[in-house]
Design a protein around this motif. Structure first.
Motif, PDB file in Angstrom:
ATOM      1  N   PRO A 142      -8.311  -7.233  10.878  1.00 25.87           N
ATOM      2  CA  PRO A 142      -9.772  -7.306  10.773  1.00 25.87           C
ATOM      3  C   PRO A 142     -10.317  -8.326  11.786  1.00 25.87           C
ATOM      4  CG  PRO A 142      -8.737  -8.359   8.875  1.00 25.87           C
ATOM      5  CD  PRO A 142      -7.641  -7.777   9.699  1.00 25.87           C
ATOM      6  N   THR A 143     -11.388  -7.961  12.466  1.00 19.05           N
ATOM      7  CA  THR A 143     -11.931  -8.834  13.515  1.00 19.05           C
ATOM      8  C   THR A 143     -13.125  -9.655  13.054  1.00 19.05           C
ATOM      9  OG1 THR A 143     -13.308  -7.018  14.317  1.00 19.05           O
ATOM     10  CG2 THR A 143     -11.145  -7.305  15.343  1.00 19.05           C
ATOM     11  N   LYS A 144     -13.700  -9.317  11.900  1.00 20.50           N
ATOM     12  CA  LYS A 144     -14.923  -9.976  11.433  1.00 20.50           C
ATOM     13  C   LYS A 144     -14.703 -10.595  10.049  1.00 20.50           C
ATOM     14  CE  LYS A 144     -19.518  -8.682   9.854  1.00 20.50           C
ATOM     15  NZ  LYS A 144     -20.358  -7.553   9.496  1.00 20.50           N
ATOM     16  N   ALA A 145     -15.163 -11.814   9.883  1.00 15.99           N
ATOM     17  CA  ALA A 145     -15.096 -12.467   8.570  1.00 15.99           C
ATOM     18  C   ALA A 145     -16.020 -11.716   7.602  1.00 15.99           C
ATOM     19  CB  ALA A 145     -15.513 -13.924   8.672  1.00 15.99           C
ATOM     20  N   ASP A 146     -15.489 -11.410   6.426  1.00 18.07           N
ATOM     21  CA  ASP A 146     -16.271 -10.683   5.418  1.00 18.07           C
ATOM     22  C   ASP A 146     -15.446 -10.605   4.139  1.00 18.07           C
ATOM     23  OD1 ASP A 146     -18.252  -9.153   4.172  1.00 18.07           O
ATOM     24  OD2 ASP A 146     -18.380  -7.694   5.804  1.00 18.07           O
ATOM     25  N   SER A 147     -16.080 -10.132   3.091  1.00 17.59           N
ATOM     26  CA  SER A 147     -15.402  -9.829   1.839  1.00 17.59           C
ATOM     27  C   SER A 147     -15.342  -8.304   1.766  1.00 17.59           C
ATOM     28  CB  SER A 147     -16.187 -10.407   0.661  1.00 17.59           C
ATOM     29  OG  SER A 147     -15.573 -10.030  -0.545  1.00 17.59           O
ATOM     30  N   TYR A 148     -14.164  -7.739   1.943  1.00 13.52           N
ATOM     31  CA  TYR A 148     -14.000  -6.284   2.043  1.00 13.52           C
ATOM     32  C   TYR A 148     -13.468  -5.672   0.744  1.00 13.52           C
ATOM     33  CZ  TYR A 148     -14.307  -6.834   7.129  1.00 13.52           C
ATOM     34  OH  TYR A 148     -14.712  -7.118   8.401  1.00 13.52           O
ATOM     35  N   LYS A 149     -13.884  -4.457   0.487  1.00 18.80           N
ATOM     36  CA  LYS A 149     -13.210  -3.603  -0.486  1.00 18.80           C
ATOM     37  C   LYS A 149     -12.359  -2.658   0.351  1.00 18.80           C
ATOM     38  CE  LYS A 149     -16.518  -3.434  -4.253  1.00 18.80           C
ATOM     39  NZ  LYS A 149     -17.429  -2.565  -5.017  1.00 18.80           N
ATOM     40  N   ILE A 150     -11.081  -2.644   0.098  1.00 20.91           N
ATOM     41  CA  ILE A 150     -10.157  -1.755   0.793  1.00 20.91           C
ATOM     42  C   ILE A 150      -9.900  -0.571  -0.127  1.00 20.91           C
ATOM     43  CG2 ILE A 150      -7.896  -1.500   1.879  1.00 20.91           C
ATOM     44  CD1 ILE A 150      -9.750  -3.562   3.269  1.00 20.91           C
ATOM     45  N   THR A 151     -10.209   0.626   0.382  1.00 20.01           N
ATOM     46  CA  THR A 151     -10.048   1.848  -0.403  1.00 20.01           C
ATOM     47  C   THR A 151      -8.933   2.704   0.177  1.00 20.01           C
ATOM     48  OG1 THR A 151     -12.403   1.841  -0.943  1.00 20.01           O
ATOM     49  CG2 THR A 151     -11.237   3.918  -1.249  1.00 20.01           C
ATOM     50  N   ALA A 152      -8.044   3.172  -0.681  1.00 21.72           N
ATOM     51  CA  ALA A 152      -6.975   4.092  -0.309  1.00 21.72           C
ATOM     52  C   ALA A 152      -7.246   5.408  -1.025  1.00 21.72           C
ATOM     53  CB  ALA A 152      -5.618   3.540  -0.712  1.00 21.72           C
ATOM     54  N   SER A 153      -7.367   6.506  -0.252  1.00 22.98           N
ATOM     55  CA  SER A 153      -7.696   7.813  -0.836  1.00 22.98           C
ATOM     56  C   SER A 153      -6.679   8.864  -0.420  1.00 22.98           C
ATOM     57  CB  SER A 153      -9.069   8.283  -0.357  1.00 22.98           C
ATOM     58  OG  SER A 153     -10.064   7.378  -0.734  1.00 22.98           O
ATOM     59  N   PHE A 154      -6.112   9.526  -1.406  1.00 24.71           N
ATOM     60  CA  PHE A 154      -5.272  10.704  -1.177  1.00 24.71           C
ATOM     61  C   PHE A 154      -6.144  11.901  -1.497  1.00 24.71           C
ATOM     62  CE2 PHE A 154      -2.283  13.726  -3.439  1.00 24.71           C
ATOM     63  CZ  PHE A 154      -1.907  14.388  -2.277  1.00 24.71           C
ATOM     64  N   ALA A 155      -6.381  12.771  -0.512  1.00 30.99           N
ATOM     65  CA  ALA A 155      -7.321  13.889  -0.660  1.00 30.99           C
ATOM     66  C   ALA A 155      -6.784  15.043  -1.496  1.00 30.99           C
ATOM     67  CB  ALA A 155      -7.729  14.401   0.724  1.00 30.99           C
ATOM     68  N   GLY A 156      -5.522  15.012  -1.860  1.00 28.06           N
ATOM     69  CA  GLY A 156      -4.926  16.118  -2.595  1.00 28.06           C
ATOM     70  C   GLY A 156      -4.243  17.075  -1.639  1.00 28.06           C
ATOM     71  N   SER A 157      -3.549  18.056  -2.198  1.00 31.21           N
ATOM     72  CA  SER A 157      -2.805  19.037  -1.407  1.00 31.21           C
ATOM     73  C   SER A 157      -2.686  20.321  -2.211  1.00 31.21           C
ATOM     74  CB  SER A 157      -1.422  18.479  -1.061  1.00 31.21           C
ATOM     75  OG  SER A 157      -0.637  18.361  -2.234  1.00 31.21           O
ATOM     76  N   GLU A 158      -1.876  21.227  -1.726  1.00 26.04           N
ATOM     77  CA  GLU A 158      -1.627  22.465  -2.483  1.00 26.04           C
ATOM     78  C   GLU A 158      -0.852  22.171  -3.775  1.00 26.04           C
ATOM     79  OE1 GLU A 158      -2.732  25.482  -1.933  1.00 26.04           O
ATOM     80  OE2 GLU A 158      -3.554  25.215   0.075  1.00 26.04           O
ATOM     81  N   SER A 159      -0.153  21.027  -3.807  1.00 25.74           N
ATOM     82  CA  SER A 159       0.699  20.688  -4.945  1.00 25.74           C
ATOM     83  C   SER A 159       0.136  19.623  -5.866  1.00 25.74           C
ATOM     84  CB  SER A 159       2.064  20.207  -4.434  1.00 25.74           C
ATOM     85  OG  SER A 159       2.668  21.177  -3.619  1.00 25.74           O
ATOM     86  N   TYR A 160      -0.847  18.842  -5.370  1.00 25.70           N
ATOM     87  CA  TYR A 160      -1.351  17.697  -6.135  1.00 25.70           C
ATOM     88  C   TYR A 160      -2.872  17.599  -6.095  1.00 25.70           C
ATOM     89  CZ  TYR A 160       3.455  16.052  -5.568  1.00 25.70           C
ATOM     90  OH  TYR A 160       4.809  15.939  -5.575  1.00 25.70           O
ATOM     91  N   PHE A 161      -3.428  17.061  -7.165  1.00 30.00           N
ATOM     92  CA  PHE A 161      -4.838  16.708  -7.187  1.00 30.00           C
ATOM     93  C   PHE A 161      -5.029  15.369  -6.480  1.00 30.00           C
ATOM     94  CE2 PHE A 161      -4.672  19.546 -10.946  1.00 30.00           C
ATOM     95  CZ  PHE A 161      -5.662  20.438 -10.565  1.00 30.00           C
ATOM     96  N   SER A 162      -6.250  15.073  -6.083  1.00 25.15           N
ATOM     97  CA  SER A 162      -6.563  13.840  -5.362  1.00 25.15           C
ATOM     98  C   SER A 162      -6.574  12.633  -6.299  1.00 25.15           C
ATOM     99  CB  SER A 162      -7.925  13.976  -4.686  1.00 25.15           C
ATOM    100  OG  SER A 162      -8.935  14.143  -5.666  1.00 25.15           O
ATOM    101  N   SER A 163      -6.499  11.440  -5.673  1.00 26.21           N
ATOM    102  CA  SER A 163      -6.653  10.178  -6.403  1.00 26.21           C
ATOM    103  C   SER A 163      -6.991   9.097  -5.390  1.00 26.21           C
ATOM    104  CB  SER A 163      -5.375   9.811  -7.176  1.00 26.21           C
ATOM    105  OG  SER A 163      -4.271   9.664  -6.308  1.00 26.21           O
ATOM    106  N   TRP A 164      -7.497   7.975  -5.896  1.00 21.63           N
ATOM    107  CA  TRP A 164      -7.855   6.870  -5.018  1.00 21.63           C
ATOM    108  C   TRP A 164      -7.772   5.561  -5.775  1.00 21.63           C
ATOM    109  CZ3 TRP A 164     -12.142   3.706  -5.866  1.00 21.63           C
ATOM    110  CH2 TRP A 164     -13.002   4.134  -6.883  1.00 21.63           C
TER     111      TRP A 164
END
Length: 172
Positions: A142-164
């Protein structure tokens, strides 16, 4: 089975006599042992973690997490890429002796990583891919000072539903 084309997405290593299909799930009985199965997309759970201390701007951080399959037949096993699903199903459910002694090195699933600043602005960090243990890692600077929320998202596939999932990151 793709419901619009009839194409097989993956094949189980066991013989199942279908008895019903509804809401995207096939119900059937294993012809060898009488066990009943419900086959369809699996629920997933995504996790994400960052350092618990503030890091100086311009310093790299490791973002780490998991994408796990929550299907009742084998809960908390890694979510696996559709391309590797036939061999993975043989390993998990078929109890293939060769695979049990030498588990497959299956690919995981893609995970989109985003940082949302305190002002609502966002940065596309990148795409990580989980491995055959379900774990993903991604090095970000990260190049800028801040308070971040980091989000990880799996969009799903033919075999699985999504989650984050999301976590925080302090950049000083």
């Amino acid at each position: 089975i793709n419901e619009t084309t009839g194409k097989f997405l993956w094949v189980l290593p066991i013989g199942i006599t279908p008895s019903a299909i509804a809401n995207g799930y096939l119900l059937g009985t294993d012809t060898d042992n009488g066990i009943q199965y419900a086959i369809g997309k699996g629920q997933t759970k995504t996790t994400v973690d960052t350092p618990l201390i503030g890091v100086p701007a311009g310093t790299s951080v490791m973002i780490k997490g998991t994408v796990m399959d929550l299907s009742p037949g084998a809960p908390n096993t890694p979510a696996i890429a559709d391309a590797d699903m036939v061999e993975w199903m043989d390993y998990i459910y078929g109890q293939n002796a060769t695979l049990l002694n030498s588990p497959p090195a299956a690919n995981g699933v893609p995970v989109q990583l985003l940082a949302v600043g305190a002002d609502g602005s966002f940065i596309e960090i990148g795409i990580a891919t989980s491995d055959s243990s379900g774990t993903f890692t991604f090095k970000w600077t990260p190049t800028k000072a801040d308070s971040y929320k980091i989000t990880a998202s799996f969009a799903g596939s033919e075999s699985y539903f999504s989650s984050w999932a999301e976590t925080g990151l302090a950049v000083d």
